[in-house]
Scaffold this active site. Structure first.
Site, mmCIF file in Angstrom:
data_model
loop_
_atom_site.group_PDB
_atom_site.id
_atom_site.type_symbol
_atom_site.label_atom_id
_atom_site.label_comp_id
_atom_site.label_asym_id
_atom_site.label_seq_id
_atom_site.Cartn_x
_atom_site.Cartn_y
_atom_site.Cartn_z
ATOM 1 N N ASP A 229 38.897 39.901 37.441
ATOM 2 C CA ASP A 229 37.645 39.508 38.072
ATOM 3 C C ASP A 229 36.818 38.796 37.001
ATOM 4 O OD1 ASP A 229 35.591 39.178 39.863
ATOM 5 O OD2 ASP A 229 35.535 41.267 40.499
ATOM 6 N N TRP A 230 35.896 37.976 37.453
ATOM 7 C CA TRP A 230 35.183 37.083 36.535
ATOM 8 C C TRP A 230 34.295 37.894 35.591
ATOM 9 C CZ3 TRP A 230 38.605 34.944 39.086
ATOM 10 C CH2 TRP A 230 38.814 33.566 39.146
#
Length: 763
Positions: A229-230
């Site tokens: 995930d970012w």
């Protein structure tokens, strides 16, 4: 691209650079090695492709594209075909925009009604989630676009979502929170999986080898790309060791340096780095091969698909006296700002720059209907506005029917924060109560991504739940209200009366970042049904403008092994006057079990279209998955030898047809016997039962020889005398046989040895 040849020619620095992105949305290119940058973007229900300013939170503008219904709304369709349609359509749009990977679908379980991203997730039920997500992923990837299923795993809230710790025991972890991911990996083969921000049982998901390698790759056979995930990376080297391939987004290069230093110092074997690079370049190569350079899309056509999906996902929750569908000749009042400015999508990274948003008010005016409008409330405020309410009440009194458009504003329901309560804004509840006092023929059209409390539920005549219906919301709502289409959606989550009724109420969102999933496997309807708690609207419920009947239940067999397959089927008939779609649901209820299990579980479903008077046979396949639970002794799915009730009907609380099937397990569950093992467990083993009964007969002064020499009738009398002794001893430890003076310690030790080495218990 000959990937292994390319890797052999890469420098250590180049390998490290490939393990993180270029900016927010591209993989890292290496021009002299002819490795291009591959574009990915947010968009489980519509592309969020940014051309200029980039971010991962939906703050900056993106290209204009079609916004389809939210994932939670699509789940209400209970239609694999609907999810396939949105996957195919988004795949075509991705190809036209040169997007190679779409971040989604979100597959986390709705553990609590207040989850801030519940609108991005399918359901409280892992079976429904897995089936719908598999259809979406298969269709999207069939268009040559990679799916990236997320957020893996235990990411069920927004509070402390980037640093929190989800504590989940093995059985609920696999049976509830990983089951849908497992199904999608094995059925749909997604090309990428996104690991979550949070820690799982004390280890961050981006560093969790048990999750990313032992379970995902080794046990499930996943061979795609693991992307973070970012901003989820905590320690990049630990991430590589755990199985993370690609870090997103790209940064300053500091992580590249950490990788290089770890390899040179011997802390990281370069072969592990090569494995991550292999996965990344395999993804890049697949993306290049799947690109369609001349691809185009028609946004007008896609908009009509969005309308169709919204129609197919709407849930008619209440319809007293068949008030709906509405008569076009009636004097109607449209009340509520959502009629003019609808809430139709979620906030945050999934937010789409919509192509064309329909409104219910504009649709009604285009149909030249006899409608007047009152704003009723300001969606940017919470406090009731007496002037707006008085205007709405006055209009309702002069109308034949009042239709109130209500729900949750985006500020109540968005990525980054969990909801504070299940309540709708105070001004909307006050409006609905005031209007219903003046006009009994009141319809509420709901716009919400998750369950809400409805203190006015008993006051209104009808409730049509549109969910977050995408940009076609206005046309879809109008078509349903006036009978051009028949509602066919079913609730993919339970609507409890109050938040306090929810199973995770005392353990959400946890304390100081740590949340214990103490409700175990009892999430959603599994909890409410087991506790026999009344709910406002049960899982799987929804009404239609027509009536369906069920009959003629048939099974191919009533006795099977867990390695067998069988079928169950029934007739479904449309007894009404409207063409309609019925969602036929199959639930399974185990008999008396050795483990704690839900009252019933959804194990299959299908959606069937029937003309008035038409009858069709609906059939389901029964297999191991139908009966299995996750057993944490063998660390795998297991079918218990038992009698199971299979029930078919239109909702989880309305199952008119049922049959019992006896299933025999072929997999033994090992038991390690000790002197403290309960006698009740021991007598389930044939050897143990024989020795225990012999010992208890000696309490009655009957030796084994005397028993064997007795007549059958005398043996029966002795057994009858032994029975109450045995029943009273079932919960006692095995060592009690020695303390009773009926067994020697040496004999007990020998019995335990024999039980552990010569026998096993089949459940």
């Amino acid at each position: 691209m000959q990937i292994k040849d390319v890797i052999s020619k890469l420098t250590l620095e180049e390998k490290a650079s490939l393990c993180s992105g270029q900016g927010y949305w591209h993989t890292q290119p290496i021009a002299d090695k002819k490795i291009p940058a591959i574009l990915m973007c947010d968009g489980p229900v519509g592309l969020r492709k940014q051309n200029k300013m980039e971010d991962n939170l939906g703050l900056y503008d993106s290209v204009q594209t079609v916004c389809f219904p939210s994932t939670s709304t699509l789940a209400n369709s209970f239609s694999r075909e609907s999810l396939a349609l949105v996957g195919q359509t988004l795949g075509s749009e991705c190809q036209a925009q040169n997007v190679s990977m779409l971040l989604g679908p979100g597959m986390n379980i709705k553990r609590n009604p207040l989850g801030g991203r519940n609108f991005e997730y399918y359901s409280e039920d892992p079976y429904l989630t897995g089936e719908l997500a598999s259809s979406y992923v298969t269709a999207l990837q069939g268009k040559g676009v990679a799916a990236c299923t997320k957020h893996f795993a235990g990411n069920n809230q927004e509070t402390y979502r980037m640093s929190g710790n989800s504590i989940i025991e093995e059985r609920p972890l696999h049976e509830i929170y990983l089951a849908a991911f497992e199904k999608v990996v094995k059925q749909a083969h997604p090309r990428a999986i996104m690991c979550a921000y949070n820690a799982l049982n004390g280890t961050f998901c981006s560093e969790n080898k048990s999750l990313l390698t032992d379970i995902l790759r080794d046990r499930w056979g996943f061979n795609g790309l693991v992307v973070t995930d970012w901003g989820a990376v905590k320690n990049r080297v630990k991430g590589l060791l755990a199985g993370v391939d690609l870090e997103m987004p790209g940064g300053s290069g500091a992580q590249d340096k950490n990788i290089i230093e770890a390899v040179r110092s011997g802390k990281l074997d370069e072969m592990i780095l090569d494995k991550a690079v292999l996965n990344i370049l395999t993804f890049v190569n697949q993306s290049i091969n799947n690109q369609q350079r001349d691809a185009t899309t028609n946004l007008d056509q896609d908009h009509q698909i969005a309308v169709k999906l919204a129609v197919n996902s709407a849930v008619l929750m209440k319809n007293n006296n068949n008030l709906l569908p509405l008569n076009r000749d009636k004097q109607l009042a449209f009340i509520g700002e959502f009629a003019e400015k609808p809430r139709y999508q979620g906030g945050g990274s999934s937010h789409v720059n919509s192509y064309h948003v329909d409104t219910a008010l504009n649709w009604a005016r285009s149909q030249h209907l006899n409608i007047n409008y009152a704003q009723g409330y300001d969606q940017d405020k919470i406090t009731p506005n007496s002037a707006l309410i008085e205007e709405a009440v006055s209009l309702a009194k002069k109308s034949d029917v009042a239709i109130i458009f209500a729900g949750l504003p985006e500020s109540f329901e968005s990525e980054g924060a969990d909801r504070q309560s299940m309540a709708m804004p105070e001004n909307q509840d006050a409006l609905i109560m005031a209007v219903t006092e003046a006009q009994p023929n009141t319809v509420v059209v709901l716009h919400t991504g998750s369950a809400v409390e409805m203190p006015w539920q008993n006051n209104v005549a009808a409730i049509l739940n549109m969910g977050l219906a995408g940009e076609g919301v206005g046309s879809a709502t109008g078509k349903l209200l006036f009978g051009e289409n028949n509602p066919s959606g079913r609730l993919s989550e339970t609507y409890p009366y109050h938040l306090e009724d929810s199973p995770s109420f005392l353990n959400f969102p946890g304390e100081e970042g740590t949340v214990h999933y103490r409700e175990n496997i009892f999430v959603g309807y599994r909890y409410y049904d087991k506790k026999k708690l009344s709910v406002a609207f049960p899982f799987g419920s929804g009404l239609s403008y027509t009536n369906f009947t069920y009959s003629n239940l048939q099974t191919s067999s009533t006795t099977i092994k867990d390695t067998d397959q069988a079928t169950i089927s029934c007739l479904v008939k449309n007894e009404g006057n409207y063409t309609g779609q019925e969602v036929v649901q199959l639930y399974v209820e185990p008999g008396e079990s050795a483990v704690l299990r839900p009252q019933r579980e959804l194990k299959n479903f299908t959606k069937v279209l029937l003309q008035p008077g038409e009858c069709k046979r609906v059939s389901f396949t029964l297999d191991k998955e139908t009966f299995a639970y996750y057993n944490d002794q063998i660390h795998n799915w297991h079918v218990e030898s038992n009698s199971y009730t299979l029930s078919i009907g239109p909702t989880s609380h309305n199952l008119p047809l049922s049959v019992n099937i006896q299933v025999t397990s072929t997999v033994p569950i090992p038991i390690h016997y000790t002197s403290f093992t309960a006698i009740g467990k021991v007598v389930k083993n044939p050897l143990g039962k024989k020795v225990v009964l012999e010992t208890l007969r000696e309490v009655l002064h009957v030796t084994s020889k005397q028993y064997q020499e007795s007549s059958t009738s005398d043996q029966k009398k002795i057994d009858q005398q032994c029975e109450p002794i045995l029943q009273s001893a079932l919960t006692m430890p095995l060592s009690s046989l020695v303390s009773l003076g009926s067994m020697k310690s040496s004999d007990l030790s020998q019995l335990i040895t024999n039980l552990n080495t010569k026998s096993s218990l089949k459940k």
